[in-house]
Motif scaffolding. Sequence first.
Motif, mmCIF file in Angstrom:
data_model
loop_
_atom_site.group_PDB
_atom_site.id
_atom_site.type_symbol
_atom_site.label_atom_id
_atom_site.label_comp_id
_atom_site.label_asym_id
_atom_site.label_seq_id
_atom_site.Cartn_x
_atom_site.Cartn_y
_atom_site.Cartn_z
ATOM 1 N N ILE A 29 3.261 20.323 6.898
ATOM 2 C CA ILE A 29 4.613 20.825 6.683
ATOM 3 C C ILE A 29 4.603 22.346 6.811
ATOM 4 C CG2 ILE A 29 6.502 21.026 5.017
ATOM 5 C CD1 ILE A 29 5.459 18.331 3.845
ATOM 6 N N SER A 30 5.372 22.863 7.736
ATOM 7 C CA SER A 30 5.370 24.298 8.014
ATOM 8 C C SER A 30 6.372 25.032 7.135
ATOM 9 C CB SER A 30 5.669 24.560 9.493
ATOM 10 O OG SER A 30 6.856 23.909 9.892
ATOM 11 N N VAL A 31 6.083 26.315 6.917
ATOM 12 C CA VAL A 31 6.914 27.169 6.067
ATOM 13 C C VAL A 31 7.592 28.217 6.940
ATOM 14 C CG1 VAL A 31 6.929 28.749 4.101
ATOM 15 C CG2 VAL A 31 5.341 26.814 4.130
ATOM 16 N N GLN A 32 8.902 28.316 6.799
ATOM 17 C CA GLN A 32 9.689 29.228 7.623
ATOM 18 C C GLN A 32 10.462 30.226 6.770
ATOM 19 O OE1 GLN A 32 12.082 27.544 10.745
ATOM 20 N NE2 GLN A 32 10.962 25.598 10.764
ATOM 21 N N SER A 33 10.913 31.285 7.421
ATOM 22 C CA SER A 33 11.866 32.211 6.823
ATOM 23 C C SER A 33 12.705 32.783 7.958
ATOM 24 C CB SER A 33 11.159 33.322 6.054
ATOM 25 O OG SER A 33 12.105 34.168 5.421
ATOM 26 N N MET A 34 13.626 33.673 7.594
ATOM 27 C CA MET A 34 14.505 34.305 8.571
ATOM 28 C C MET A 34 14.597 35.788 8.265
ATOM 29 S SD MET A 34 18.413 33.253 9.556
ATOM 30 C CE MET A 34 19.264 34.009 10.942
ATOM 31 N N THR A 35 14.594 36.603 9.298
ATOM 32 C CA THR A 35 14.688 38.049 9.086
ATOM 33 C C THR A 35 16.061 38.417 8.541
ATOM 34 O OG1 THR A 35 15.343 38.340 11.404
ATOM 35 C CG2 THR A 35 13.007 38.629 10.862
ATOM 36 N N SER A 36 16.080 39.487 7.743
ATOM 37 C CA SER A 36 17.341 39.983 7.191
ATOM 38 C C SER A 36 17.704 41.352 7.761
ATOM 39 C CB SER A 36 17.237 40.082 5.662
ATOM 40 O OG SER A 36 16.161 40.932 5.279
ATOM 41 N N THR A 37 16.898 41.842 8.683
ATOM 42 C CA THR A 37 17.156 43.133 9.316
ATOM 43 C C THR A 37 18.187 42.986 10.429
ATOM 44 O OG1 THR A 37 15.283 42.670 10.766
ATOM 45 C CG2 THR A 37 14.855 44.049 8.840
ATOM 46 N N ASP A 38 18.707 44.116 10.899
ATOM 47 C CA ASP A 38 19.567 44.144 12.078
ATOM 48 C C ASP A 38 18.685 43.890 13.299
ATOM 49 O OD1 ASP A 38 21.204 44.720 14.231
ATOM 50 O OD2 ASP A 38 21.883 46.650 13.462
ATOM 51 N N THR A 39 18.972 42.842 14.042
ATOM 52 C CA THR A 39 18.138 42.495 15.194
ATOM 53 C C THR A 39 18.054 43.645 16.198
ATOM 54 O OG1 THR A 39 18.738 40.169 14.901
ATOM 55 C CG2 THR A 39 17.796 40.792 17.029
ATOM 56 N N MET A 40 19.093 44.448 16.285
ATOM 57 C CA MET A 40 19.071 45.581 17.209
ATOM 58 C C MET A 40 18.047 46.638 16.794
ATOM 59 S SD MET A 40 21.216 44.739 19.561
ATOM 60 C CE MET A 40 21.708 46.233 20.431
ATOM 61 N N ALA A 242 18.560 35.078 -1.774
ATOM 62 C CA ALA A 242 19.168 36.397 -1.622
ATOM 63 C C ALA A 242 18.176 37.406 -2.186
ATOM 64 C CB ALA A 242 20.505 36.453 -2.360
ATOM 65 N N ALA A 243 17.086 37.587 -1.437
ATOM 66 C CA ALA A 243 15.975 38.435 -1.872
ATOM 67 C C ALA A 243 15.157 38.795 -0.645
ATOM 68 C CB ALA A 243 15.123 37.694 -2.905
ATOM 69 N N ASP A 244 14.132 39.568 -0.839
ATOM 70 C CA ASP A 244 13.197 39.876 0.243
ATOM 71 C C ASP A 244 12.696 38.562 0.836
ATOM 72 O OD1 ASP A 244 10.963 40.530 1.807
ATOM 73 O OD2 ASP A 244 10.324 42.136 0.475
ATOM 74 N N PRO A 245 12.817 38.350 2.156
ATOM 75 C CA PRO A 245 12.393 37.083 2.736
ATOM 76 C C PRO A 245 10.921 36.756 2.516
ATOM 77 C CG PRO A 245 12.989 38.659 4.450
ATOM 78 C CD PRO A 245 13.450 39.225 3.164
ATOM 79 N N VAL A 246 10.099 37.763 2.236
ATOM 80 C CA VAL A 246 8.698 37.478 1.907
ATOM 81 C C VAL A 246 8.619 36.564 0.682
ATOM 82 C CG1 VAL A 246 6.550 38.517 1.031
ATOM 83 C CG2 VAL A 246 7.722 39.540 2.989
ATOM 84 N N GLU A 247 9.564 36.730 -0.236
ATOM 85 C CA GLU A 247 9.588 35.868 -1.421
ATOM 86 C C GLU A 247 9.855 34.415 -1.028
ATOM 87 O OE1 GLU A 247 8.690 36.898 -4.322
ATOM 88 O OE2 GLU A 247 8.568 39.013 -3.748
ATOM 89 N N GLU A 248 10.621 34.199 0.034
ATOM 90 C CA GLU A 248 10.869 32.826 0.496
ATOM 91 C C GLU A 248 9.562 32.151 0.894
ATOM 92 O OE1 GLU A 248 15.365 33.587 2.316
ATOM 93 O OE2 GLU A 248 13.742 32.968 3.655
ATOM 94 N N ILE A 249 8.704 32.903 1.561
ATOM 95 C CA ILE A 249 7.425 32.345 1.995
ATOM 96 C C ILE A 249 6.547 32.038 0.790
ATOM 97 C CG2 ILE A 249 5.343 32.767 3.343
ATOM 98 C CD1 ILE A 249 7.903 32.321 4.998
ATOM 99 N N LYS A 250 6.511 32.940 -0.166
ATOM 100 C CA LYS A 250 5.699 32.724 -1.366
ATOM 101 C C LYS A 250 6.135 31.465 -2.100
ATOM 102 C CE LYS A 250 4.735 37.644 -2.264
ATOM 103 N NZ LYS A 250 4.962 38.752 -3.236
ATOM 104 N N VAL A 251 7.450 31.309 -2.269
ATOM 105 C CA VAL A 251 7.959 30.140 -2.986
ATOM 106 C C VAL A 251 7.707 28.866 -2.174
ATOM 107 C CG1 VAL A 251 9.996 29.035 -3.977
ATOM 108 C CG2 VAL A 251 9.690 31.502 -4.205
#
Length: 359
Positions: A29-40, A242-251
């Motif tokens: 089972i893979s773990v994903q997240s999504m960037t929260s920065t401006d893609t530009m 609604a936090a640093d996406p790195v926290e999504e990976i940790k959880v």
Amino acid sequence: MEWKAPLIERRKSRQIKVGNVLIGGGAPISVQSMTSTDTMDVEATVAQIKALELAGADIVRVTVPTLDAVDAFAKIVKSVEVPIVSDIHFDYRIAIKCAEVGAAALRINPGNIGAAHKIEAVCQAAKDHGLPIRVGVNAGSLDKDLLEKYGAPCPDAMVEAALRAAATLDEHNFEDYAFSVKASELNLCVTAYEELAKKTDAPLHLGITEAGGLTGGTVLSSIGISWLLKQGIGDTLRVSLAADPVEEIKVGWAILKSMHLRSRGVEIVACPTCGRRGIDVVGTVSELEKRLSDIKQTLKIAVMGCVVNGPGEALHADIAVCGAANGKALMYEDGVMMGKINTSEAIDLIEKRVRARVK
């Protein structure tokens, strides 16, 4: 004899491939997240993706809101190692361009892509470049006719939306897809996944969308995702915070570790502390988490405040420390007490022993 949790029998699903990551068909089972920065902002986005990868992200999703953002997306993809999924809504041309410049998968909602010829063009682009498509159904953006039919978002409406999208892709001879059916209401979301799992063999991407901040979102996501995983449902996941996406990976990793489905890095077992503690458990755990965040190998560390439960937990840990008295602590390795140490030395000694084991 040590008790072991029974193995979870996972739902049988067909397999897709996102870059070098297999999803479904019994793959981890893979773990994903999504960037929260401006893609530009290519530099900021690349930096965030690399931080996510270091934390253990298998896949990262990046929004591509406009055709102008495709050039930035192309630069981002070339600057990182982890597979990048392009998140696209409304404009089918963006999906085609992203497929051409290196996306590992496309995340779309066929319902907002538009006419049949547009969906066919996206499917053809995905076929030409060997990309899967994730169909994302969200309770907050269901088609108007489904809301009129059911009166409000509900599991049946979400499942129908997913199967409707699948039928559209099937009509274009495209079967390399996965589903998500996300909602912020826990029971609605879980029930939708349970019902959809009965009606398709496509891989399922788990998540409780818009779950909230770090604490509330972690609680909701952990309950919902583990509830489904326990039933064998789920092939990849994202913890939406609604936090640093790195926290999504940790959880996400913490959920998989707790379910004995996948392990990575250091697991720290710690007592909640009380007046008996002979060591600063909270401070020790916090510092060890920071210092050992780069460790990928699986290790179990126990940080226990006193000798009531400490020695028992130490028996099942690779490395353990247990508060004693008078500024001293007991140090254990592989369940064997190695002797007494000064509590002020505990953090440095644990880090030293961990790094010696993972060389």
